[in-house]
Motif scaffolding. Structure first.
Motif, PDB file in Angstrom:
ATOM      1  N   GLU A   1      60.327  49.232  28.522  1.00 40.57           N
ATOM      2  CA  GLU A   1      60.529  50.618  28.083  1.00 40.57           C
ATOM      3  C   GLU A   1      59.262  51.446  28.270  1.00 40.57           C
ATOM      4  OE1 GLU A   1      63.161  50.957  24.368  1.00 40.57           O
ATOM      5  OE2 GLU A   1      62.142  49.025  24.173  1.00 40.57           O
ATOM      6  N   LEU A   2      58.119  50.814  28.131  1.00 41.88           N
ATOM      7  CA  LEU A   2      56.849  51.530  28.230  1.00 41.88           C
ATOM      8  C   LEU A   2      56.315  51.620  29.657  1.00 41.88           C
ATOM      9  CD1 LEU A   2      55.064  49.926  25.166  1.00 41.88           C
ATOM     10  CD2 LEU A   2      56.068  52.199  25.298  1.00 41.88           C
ATOM     11  N   PHE A   3      56.462  50.529  30.431  1.00 38.51           N
ATOM     12  CA  PHE A   3      55.788  50.433  31.719  1.00 38.51           C
ATOM     13  C   PHE A   3      56.717  50.354  32.926  1.00 38.51           C
ATOM     14  CE2 PHE A   3      53.108  48.231  28.527  1.00 38.51           C
ATOM     15  CZ  PHE A   3      52.150  49.219  28.404  1.00 38.51           C
ATOM     16  N   GLY A   4      58.026  50.258  32.698  1.00 41.08           N
ATOM     17  CA  GLY A   4      58.967  50.207  33.814  1.00 41.08           C
ATOM     18  C   GLY A   4      59.425  48.798  34.148  1.00 41.08           C
ATOM     19  N   GLU A   5      60.344  48.723  35.097  1.00 37.13           N
ATOM     20  CA  GLU A   5      60.987  47.464  35.463  1.00 37.13           C
ATOM     21  C   GLU A   5      60.014  46.416  35.999  1.00 37.13           C
ATOM     22  OE1 GLU A   5      64.221  46.646  35.012  1.00 37.13           O
ATOM     23  OE2 GLU A   5      64.584  48.583  34.068  1.00 37.13           O
ATOM     24  N   ASP A   6      58.931  46.835  36.619  1.00 41.41           N
ATOM     25  CA  ASP A   6      57.994  45.877  37.213  1.00 41.41           C
ATOM     26  C   ASP A   6      56.816  45.541  36.301  1.00 41.41           C
ATOM     27  OD1 ASP A   6      56.785  48.340  37.366  1.00 41.41           O
ATOM     28  OD2 ASP A   6      56.024  48.057  39.388  1.00 41.41           O
ATOM     29  N   TRP A   7      56.975  45.707  35.005  1.00 40.87           N
ATOM     30  CA  TRP A   7      55.878  45.512  34.060  1.00 40.87           C
ATOM     31  C   TRP A   7      55.279  44.110  34.128  1.00 40.87           C
ATOM     32  CZ3 TRP A   7      55.707  41.893  30.174  1.00 40.87           C
ATOM     33  CH2 TRP A   7      56.900  41.233  29.890  1.00 40.87           C
ATOM     34  N   ALA A   8      56.079  43.088  34.407  1.00 40.61           N
ATOM     35  CA  ALA A   8      55.581  41.712  34.408  1.00 40.61           C
ATOM     36  C   ALA A   8      54.833  41.369  35.694  1.00 40.61           C
ATOM     37  CB  ALA A   8      56.739  40.746  34.211  1.00 40.61           C
ATOM     38  N   GLN A   9      54.861  42.247  36.675  1.00 44.00           N
ATOM     39  CA  GLN A   9      54.251  41.953  37.967  1.00 44.00           C
ATOM     40  C   GLN A   9      52.848  42.536  38.116  1.00 44.00           C
ATOM     41  OE1 GLN A   9      57.040  43.241  40.893  1.00 44.00           O
ATOM     42  NE2 GLN A   9      58.580  41.775  40.251  1.00 44.00           N
ATOM     43  N   TRP A  10      52.306  43.117  37.079  1.00 47.86           N
ATOM     44  CA  TRP A  10      50.961  43.654  37.165  1.00 47.86           C
ATOM     45  C   TRP A  10      50.215  43.342  35.882  1.00 47.86           C
ATOM     46  CZ3 TRP A  10      49.868  47.286  33.431  1.00 47.86           C
ATOM     47  CH2 TRP A  10      50.949  47.949  32.864  1.00 47.86           C
ATOM     48  N   GLY A  11      48.926  43.470  35.920  1.00 53.36           N
ATOM     49  CA  GLY A  11      48.114  43.227  34.746  1.00 53.36           C
ATOM     50  C   GLY A  11      47.447  41.860  34.770  1.00 53.36           C
ATOM     51  N   ALA A  12      46.761  41.551  33.718  1.00 53.81           N
ATOM     52  CA  ALA A  12      45.977  40.323  33.632  1.00 53.81           C
ATOM     53  C   ALA A  12      46.843  39.069  33.642  1.00 53.81           C
ATOM     54  CB  ALA A  12      45.123  40.344  32.363  1.00 53.81           C
ATOM     55  N   GLN A  13      48.069  39.145  33.161  1.00 47.40           N
ATOM     56  CA  GLN A  13      48.927  37.980  33.080  1.00 47.40           C
ATOM     57  C   GLN A  13      49.871  37.841  34.272  1.00 47.40           C
ATOM     58  OE1 GLN A  13      48.403  35.764  30.679  1.00 47.40           O
ATOM     59  NE2 GLN A  13      46.796  37.110  29.922  1.00 47.40           N
ATOM     60  N   ALA A  14      49.756  38.697  35.263  1.00 45.91           N
ATOM     61  CA  ALA A  14      50.669  38.677  36.407  1.00 45.91           C
ATOM     62  C   ALA A  14      50.424  37.438  37.256  1.00 45.91           C
ATOM     63  CB  ALA A  14      50.472  39.924  37.255  1.00 45.91           C
ATOM     64  N   PRO A  15      51.498  36.810  37.738  1.00 41.38           N
ATOM     65  CA  PRO A  15      51.322  35.679  38.650  1.00 41.38           C
ATOM     66  C   PRO A  15      50.634  36.147  39.935  1.00 41.38           C
ATOM     67  CG  PRO A  15      53.657  35.998  38.094  1.00 41.38           C
ATOM     68  CD  PRO A  15      52.886  37.100  37.453  1.00 41.38           C
ATOM     69  N   GLU A  16      49.878  35.296  40.565  1.00 39.85           N
ATOM     70  CA  GLU A  16      49.117  35.681  41.749  1.00 39.85           C
ATOM     71  C   GLU A  16      50.025  36.152  42.883  1.00 39.85           C
ATOM     72  OE1 GLU A  16      46.368  33.205  44.667  1.00 39.85           O
ATOM     73  OE2 GLU A  16      45.548  33.367  42.642  1.00 39.85           O
ATOM     74  N   GLU A  17      51.178  35.498  43.066  1.00 41.15           N
ATOM     75  CA  GLU A  17      52.086  35.886  44.132  1.00 41.15           C
ATOM     76  C   GLU A  17      52.632  37.293  43.907  1.00 41.15           C
ATOM     77  OE1 GLU A  17      52.914  33.004  42.201  1.00 41.15           O
ATOM     78  OE2 GLU A  17      51.533  31.866  43.457  1.00 41.15           O
ATOM     79  N   ALA A  18      52.974  37.619  42.661  1.00 41.57           N
ATOM     80  CA  ALA A  18      53.537  38.932  42.357  1.00 41.57           C
ATOM     81  C   ALA A  18      52.487  40.024  42.473  1.00 41.57           C
ATOM     82  CB  ALA A  18      54.137  38.931  40.951  1.00 41.57           C
ATOM     83  N   ALA A  19      51.236  39.667  42.297  1.00 37.71           N
ATOM     84  CA  ALA A  19      50.164  40.651  42.361  1.00 37.71           C
ATOM     85  C   ALA A  19      49.737  40.950  43.790  1.00 37.71           C
ATOM     86  CB  ALA A  19      48.968  40.171  41.541  1.00 37.71           C
ATOM     87  N   GLY A  20      50.354  40.282  44.767  1.00 33.48           N
ATOM     88  CA  GLY A  20      50.035  40.597  46.148  1.00 33.48           C
ATOM     89  C   GLY A  20      49.558  39.412  46.962  1.00 33.48           C
ATOM     90  N   GLY A  21      49.731  38.200  46.494  1.00 38.55           N
ATOM     91  CA  GLY A  21      49.357  37.027  47.279  1.00 38.55           C
ATOM     92  C   GLY A  21      47.945  36.576  46.987  1.00 38.55           C
ATOM     93  N   GLU A  22      47.234  36.230  48.046  1.00 35.44           N
ATOM     94  CA  GLU A  22      45.880  35.723  47.918  1.00 35.44           C
ATOM     95  C   GLU A  22      44.937  36.793  47.367  1.00 35.44           C
ATOM     96  OE1 GLU A  22      44.630  32.607  48.543  1.00 35.44           O
ATOM     97  OE2 GLU A  22      46.739  32.060  48.690  1.00 35.44           O
ATOM     98  N   PRO A  23      44.026  36.392  46.503  1.00 35.08           N
ATOM     99  CA  PRO A  23      43.061  37.389  46.007  1.00 35.08           C
ATOM    100  C   PRO A  23      42.140  37.840  47.127  1.00 35.08           C
ATOM    101  CG  PRO A  23      42.515  35.171  45.230  1.00 35.08           C
ATOM    102  CD  PRO A  23      43.833  35.079  45.937  1.00 35.08           C
ATOM    103  N   THR A  24      41.757  39.083  47.072  1.00 36.83           N
ATOM    104  CA  THR A  24      40.865  39.653  48.092  1.00 36.83           C
ATOM    105  C   THR A  24      39.426  39.395  47.697  1.00 36.83           C
ATOM    106  OG1 THR A  24      42.467  41.376  48.531  1.00 36.83           O
ATOM    107  CG2 THR A  24      40.219  41.751  49.309  1.00 36.83           C
ATOM    108  N   VAL A  25      38.689  38.728  48.581  1.00 38.99           N
ATOM    109  CA  VAL A  25      37.284  38.442  48.333  1.00 38.99           C
ATOM    110  C   VAL A  25      36.474  39.165  49.394  1.00 38.99           C
ATOM    111  CG1 VAL A  25      35.537  36.643  48.187  1.00 38.99           C
ATOM    112  CG2 VAL A  25      37.843  36.194  47.368  1.00 38.99           C
ATOM    113  N   THR A  26      35.540  39.967  48.961  1.00 38.76           N
ATOM    114  CA  THR A  26      34.708  40.704  49.897  1.00 38.76           C
ATOM    115  C   THR A  26      33.457  39.886  50.188  1.00 38.76           C
ATOM    116  OG1 THR A  26      35.514  42.758  48.981  1.00 38.76           O
ATOM    117  CG2 THR A  26      33.532  42.878  50.305  1.00 38.76           C
ATOM    118  N   ASP A  27      33.263  39.552  51.451  1.00 38.85           N
ATOM    119  CA  ASP A  27      32.079  38.801  51.876  1.00 38.85           C
ATOM    120  C   ASP A  27      31.091  39.792  52.457  1.00 38.85           C
ATOM    121  OD1 ASP A  27      30.207  37.041  52.779  1.00 38.85           O
ATOM    122  OD2 ASP A  27      31.520  36.008  54.202  1.00 38.85           O
ATOM    123  N   PRO A  28      29.963  40.020  51.782  1.00 38.26           N
ATOM    124  CA  PRO A  28      29.008  41.007  52.274  1.00 38.26           C
ATOM    125  C   PRO A  28      28.421  40.638  53.644  1.00 38.26           C
ATOM    126  CG  PRO A  28      28.172  39.941  50.297  1.00 38.26           C
ATOM    127  CD  PRO A  28      29.540  39.414  50.553  1.00 38.26           C
TER     128      PRO A  28
END
Length: 73
Positions: free
Chosen positions: A43-70
Motif C-alpha cells: 500500500e505504501l510502496f507499490g506492487e514491487d516493494w519486495a524487489q528493492w531495498g536492503a532485504q531484496a534478493p540479489e536477482e530481483a535487484a538486477g543480478g550481479e552486484p556492480t563493482v567499480t574497479d578503479p
C-alpha cells in the motif's frame, strides 16, 4: 510459537492491520498497536516493494552486484 509468514501480495491489504504477527482485521485490532492500522508495504510502496531495498534478493535487484574497479579505466 513461530511468527506467521508475511504475505508479499495480499488480496485485500486494506482489511488487515500489519503492525504485528496477529494480523487483526482493521476494525478489530487486539494488540493495542495504536488507534490506526499499520498499512502493508504494498500500500505504501507499490506492487514491487519486495524487489528493492536492503532485504531484496540479489536477482530481483538486477543480478550481479556492480563493482567499480578503479584500475579498469
Amino acid at each position: 510459537m513461530a511468527a506467521k509468514k508475511f504475505p508479499n501480495a495480499p488480496v485485500h491489504p486494506e482489511r488487515v492491520c500489519w503492525g504485528c504477527d496477529l494480523y487483526c482485521l482493521a476494525k478489530d485490532m487486539r494488540c493495542g498497536n495504536g488507534s490506526d492500522r499499520t498499512p502493508h508495504p504494498v500500500e505504501l510502496f507499490g506492487e514491487d516493494w519486495a524487489q528493492w531495498g536492503a532485504q531484496a534478493p540479489e536477482e530481483a535487484a538486477g543480478g550481479e552486484p556492480t563493482v567499480t574497479d578503479p584500475s579498469a579505466s
